[in-house]
Scaffold this motif. Sequence first.
Motif, mmCIF file in Angstrom:
data_model
loop_
_atom_site.group_PDB
_atom_site.id
_atom_site.type_symbol
_atom_site.label_atom_id
_atom_site.label_comp_id
_atom_site.label_asym_id
_atom_site.label_seq_id
_atom_site.Cartn_x
_atom_site.Cartn_y
_atom_site.Cartn_z
ATOM 1 N N VAL A 434 3.959 -1.674 -9.045
ATOM 2 C CA VAL A 434 3.957 -0.686 -7.963
ATOM 3 C C VAL A 434 2.658 -0.769 -7.158
ATOM 4 O O VAL A 434 2.672 -0.720 -5.922
ATOM 5 C CB VAL A 434 4.152 0.739 -8.531
ATOM 6 C CG1 VAL A 434 4.007 1.778 -7.425
ATOM 7 C CG2 VAL A 434 5.512 0.870 -9.205
ATOM 8 N N ALA A 435 1.527 -0.933 -7.847
ATOM 9 C CA ALA A 435 0.238 -1.013 -7.155
ATOM 10 C C ALA A 435 0.166 -2.250 -6.268
ATOM 11 O O ALA A 435 -0.305 -2.188 -5.126
ATOM 12 C CB ALA A 435 -0.906 -1.021 -8.168
ATOM 13 N N ASP A 436 0.631 -3.384 -6.779
ATOM 14 C CA ASP A 436 0.593 -4.612 -5.983
ATOM 15 C C ASP A 436 1.500 -4.514 -4.760
ATOM 16 O O ASP A 436 1.143 -4.977 -3.663
ATOM 17 C CB ASP A 436 1.011 -5.806 -6.844
ATOM 18 C CG ASP A 436 -0.039 -6.186 -7.876
ATOM 19 O OD1 ASP A 436 -1.212 -5.784 -7.698
ATOM 20 O OD2 ASP A 436 0.304 -6.868 -8.856
ATOM 21 N N ASP A 437 2.677 -3.907 -4.941
ATOM 22 C CA ASP A 437 3.601 -3.749 -3.811
ATOM 23 C C ASP A 437 2.981 -2.873 -2.718
ATOM 24 O O ASP A 437 3.058 -3.193 -1.519
ATOM 25 C CB ASP A 437 4.921 -3.137 -4.277
ATOM 26 C CG ASP A 437 5.760 -4.115 -5.104
ATOM 27 O OD1 ASP A 437 5.433 -5.318 -5.095
ATOM 28 O OD2 ASP A 437 6.721 -3.663 -5.757
ATOM 29 N N LEU A 438 2.349 -1.770 -3.125
ATOM 30 C CA LEU A 438 1.724 -0.885 -2.141
ATOM 31 C C LEU A 438 0.520 -1.554 -1.489
ATOM 32 O O LEU A 438 0.272 -1.367 -0.289
ATOM 33 C CB LEU A 438 1.300 0.431 -2.800
ATOM 34 C CG LEU A 438 2.414 1.432 -3.082
ATOM 35 C CD1 LEU A 438 1.876 2.626 -3.859
ATOM 36 C CD2 LEU A 438 3.050 1.907 -1.782
ATOM 37 N N ALA A 439 -0.234 -2.326 -2.255
ATOM 38 C CA ALA A 439 -1.389 -3.032 -1.690
ATOM 39 C C ALA A 439 -0.935 -4.003 -0.606
ATOM 40 O O ALA A 439 -1.612 -4.164 0.432
ATOM 41 C CB ALA A 439 -2.144 -3.764 -2.790
ATOM 42 N N ASP A 440 0.220 -4.652 -0.818
ATOM 43 C CA ASP A 440 0.754 -5.554 0.208
ATOM 44 C C ASP A 440 1.088 -4.798 1.490
ATOM 45 O O ASP A 440 0.825 -5.286 2.602
ATOM 46 C CB ASP A 440 2.010 -6.266 -0.312
ATOM 47 C CG ASP A 440 1.691 -7.320 -1.362
ATOM 48 O OD1 ASP A 440 0.533 -7.768 -1.409
ATOM 49 O OD2 ASP A 440 2.606 -7.683 -2.129
ATOM 50 N N VAL A 441 1.646 -3.604 1.348
ATOM 51 C CA VAL A 441 1.960 -2.785 2.531
ATOM 52 C C VAL A 441 0.678 -2.396 3.252
ATOM 53 O O VAL A 441 0.605 -2.433 4.492
ATOM 54 C CB VAL A 441 2.763 -1.529 2.132
ATOM 55 C CG1 VAL A 441 3.045 -0.664 3.369
ATOM 56 C CG2 VAL A 441 4.081 -1.906 1.454
ATOM 57 N N VAL A 442 -0.356 -2.040 2.516
ATOM 58 C CA VAL A 442 -1.648 -1.673 3.109
ATOM 59 C C VAL A 442 -2.195 -2.857 3.921
ATOM 60 O O VAL A 442 -2.660 -2.689 5.060
ATOM 61 C CB VAL A 442 -2.651 -1.258 2.033
ATOM 62 C CG1 VAL A 442 -4.055 -1.092 2.632
ATOM 63 C CG2 VAL A 442 -2.231 0.052 1.372
ATOM 64 N N ARG A 443 -2.144 -4.043 3.360
ATOM 65 C CA ARG A 443 -2.681 -5.228 4.039
ATOM 66 C C ARG A 443 -1.977 -5.489 5.366
ATOM 67 O O ARG A 443 -2.616 -5.844 6.368
ATOM 68 C CB ARG A 443 -2.554 -6.445 3.128
ATOM 69 C CG ARG A 443 -3.450 -6.427 1.907
ATOM 70 C CD ARG A 443 -3.378 -7.730 1.127
ATOM 71 N NE ARG A 443 -4.134 -7.608 -0.114
ATOM 72 C CZ ARG A 443 -3.580 -7.328 -1.296
ATOM 73 N NH1 ARG A 443 -2.272 -7.152 -1.381
ATOM 74 N NH2 ARG A 443 -4.338 -7.224 -2.359
ATOM 75 N N VAL A 444 -0.662 -5.299 5.372
ATOM 76 C CA VAL A 444 0.120 -5.560 6.596
ATOM 77 C C VAL A 444 -0.073 -4.457 7.619
ATOM 78 O O VAL A 444 -0.360 -4.710 8.797
ATOM 79 C CB VAL A 444 1.611 -5.727 6.251
ATOM 80 C CG1 VAL A 444 2.434 -5.813 7.524
ATOM 81 C CG2 VAL A 444 1.821 -6.971 5.393
ATOM 82 N N GLN A 445 0.045 -3.216 7.189
ATOM 83 C CA GLN A 445 0.057 -2.097 8.131
ATOM 84 C C GLN A 445 -1.333 -1.736 8.654
ATOM 85 O O GLN A 445 -1.471 -1.241 9.775
ATOM 86 C CB GLN A 445 0.665 -0.855 7.453
ATOM 87 C CG GLN A 445 2.146 -0.993 7.120
ATOM 88 C CD GLN A 445 2.979 -1.294 8.344
ATOM 89 O OE1 GLN A 445 3.679 -2.300 8.400
ATOM 90 N NE2 GLN A 445 2.897 -0.445 9.362
ATOM 91 N N LEU A 446 -2.365 -1.975 7.850
ATOM 92 C CA LEU A 446 -3.720 -1.567 8.255
ATOM 93 C C LEU A 446 -4.615 -2.761 8.586
ATOM 94 O O LEU A 446 -5.840 -2.645 8.593
ATOM 95 C CB LEU A 446 -4.377 -0.729 7.155
ATOM 96 C CG LEU A 446 -3.599 0.508 6.670
ATOM 97 C CD1 LEU A 446 -4.430 1.290 5.663
ATOM 98 C CD2 LEU A 446 -3.207 1.412 7.843
ATOM 99 N N ALA A 447 -4.005 -3.890 8.868
ATOM 100 C CA ALA A 447 -4.770 -5.091 9.189
ATOM 101 C C ALA A 447 -5.687 -4.838 10.378
ATOM 102 O O ALA A 447 -5.311 -4.202 11.370
ATOM 103 C CB ALA A 447 -3.816 -6.251 9.484
ATOM 104 N N LEU A 448 -6.907 -5.348 10.279
ATOM 105 C CA LEU A 448 -7.877 -5.169 11.366
ATOM 106 C C LEU A 448 -7.587 -6.123 12.519
ATOM 107 O O LEU A 448 -7.100 -7.231 12.310
ATOM 108 C CB LEU A 448 -9.297 -5.415 10.829
ATOM 109 C CG LEU A 448 -9.824 -4.370 9.852
ATOM 110 C CD1 LEU A 448 -11.145 -4.839 9.255
ATOM 111 C CD2 LEU A 448 -10.011 -3.035 10.541
#
Length: 448
Positions: A434-448
């Motif tokens: 679950v943590a890895d899946d959410l981390a992937d979403v963070v990387r995509v959605q909050l990319a600088l």
Amino acid sequence: MGRIFGTDGVRGLANRDLTAELAVDLAVAAAHVLGERGAFADSRPTAVVARDTRVSGEFLEAAVVAGLASAGVDVHRLGVVPTPGCAFLTQHLDADMGVMISASHNPMPDNGIKFLGRGGHKLDDAIERQIEDRLEEPWDRPTGAAVGRVGDSHAGLGEYVRHLVRTSPVRLDGLRVVLDCAHGAAYEVGPEAFAALGAEVVAINAAPDGTNINEAAGSTHPEGLQAAVVAHRADAGFAFDGDADRCLAVDADGELVDGDQILAILALAAQESGTLTGGTVVVTQMSNLGFVQAMERAGIVCVRTAVGDRYVLEAMRAGSFALGGEQSGHVIMAEHATTGDGVLAAIHLAARMRATGRTLADLGTAMTRLPQVLVNVPDVDRTRSDSDPVLQGAVAAASGALAGRGRVLLRPSGTEPLVRVMVEAPTADEASRVADDLADVVRVQLAL
């Protein structure tokens, strides 16, 4: 000047970020702000100044003392004393303010300055901002007899040790304990207090040389303590950090007992003795769900705060609660201390063992830790973590799937372009997934 106070005073690389000049200016500004707030009344103001064992603490202590004395403050110089000892002696000596020079568990090259108000309490954000606003401002300098006097308070350390000893409900005769002092501020206090209570003490990492504080030692590196407890056939071990405001424990089998377990043991003991004010314990968002579930079973209320012992302290003072702390080992026992105190917590854990005749491992079964996974996602726009609809939807879905079995916490860093994803679940595999899946979403959605 921008914001320089963090969640626990001013910290940075000593002599680069935290310079002697800044230390003088901070001391002067603090004297002015606290004086104008009425803390000094009509008498000559007084302050206590303490430090941990870092070599840089010597010149920073001199700078802080010079700044205070130049502002007309009389200074009691305590030398090497733990942060909670500085807080206790601020109150015990009826000083108007206290100054602790330490970077806690940080590496040796860092250092920090934290201010305490009358009574040994940490300053709130508003007062720290006032101190920042007064840095480098013009001021009328006292002269002649109006400048502050400086003296060494040689009895301070002993007074603090006696205070710690007095808080224990029982003696510790018959217990063998290993104390990891992290080559830090507890290297004298910890062994002396336990020995005074009758315990057999094995002290490790208790030879500070100014450069070895926290070096592969203390609460951030408990591996050495775990091995030492087993090797010495001790009943328990306790690890402090550089300024001894936190404590982690090790049972006789060398297994780690973290801050949540320590709080659970002490909360149940306080409930039994009738000293758990309001039947409540204050913890942070990072405290394990297993802790909360254990407290619920015992009929104890958990109040959660933001991460940081200062927020735990604020909630405890607001509700007049007796006990609070963090998973990292900050344990605040308001009956005996105004801040987290690692040696105090260790003494009361050992006292609980002695009073009940139970092992630390047995006492630790008061709660069952759920597997907890923390993933740091760097180089993202943390400011959008609470507002991005896709990310929030993913968090809601994960939380729903874990409802009643675990939890999800998404937390932006306060200082870095970083978002922390924390997941608790019944199994480590599920928590990691679950943590890895959410981390992937963070990387995509909050990319600088």
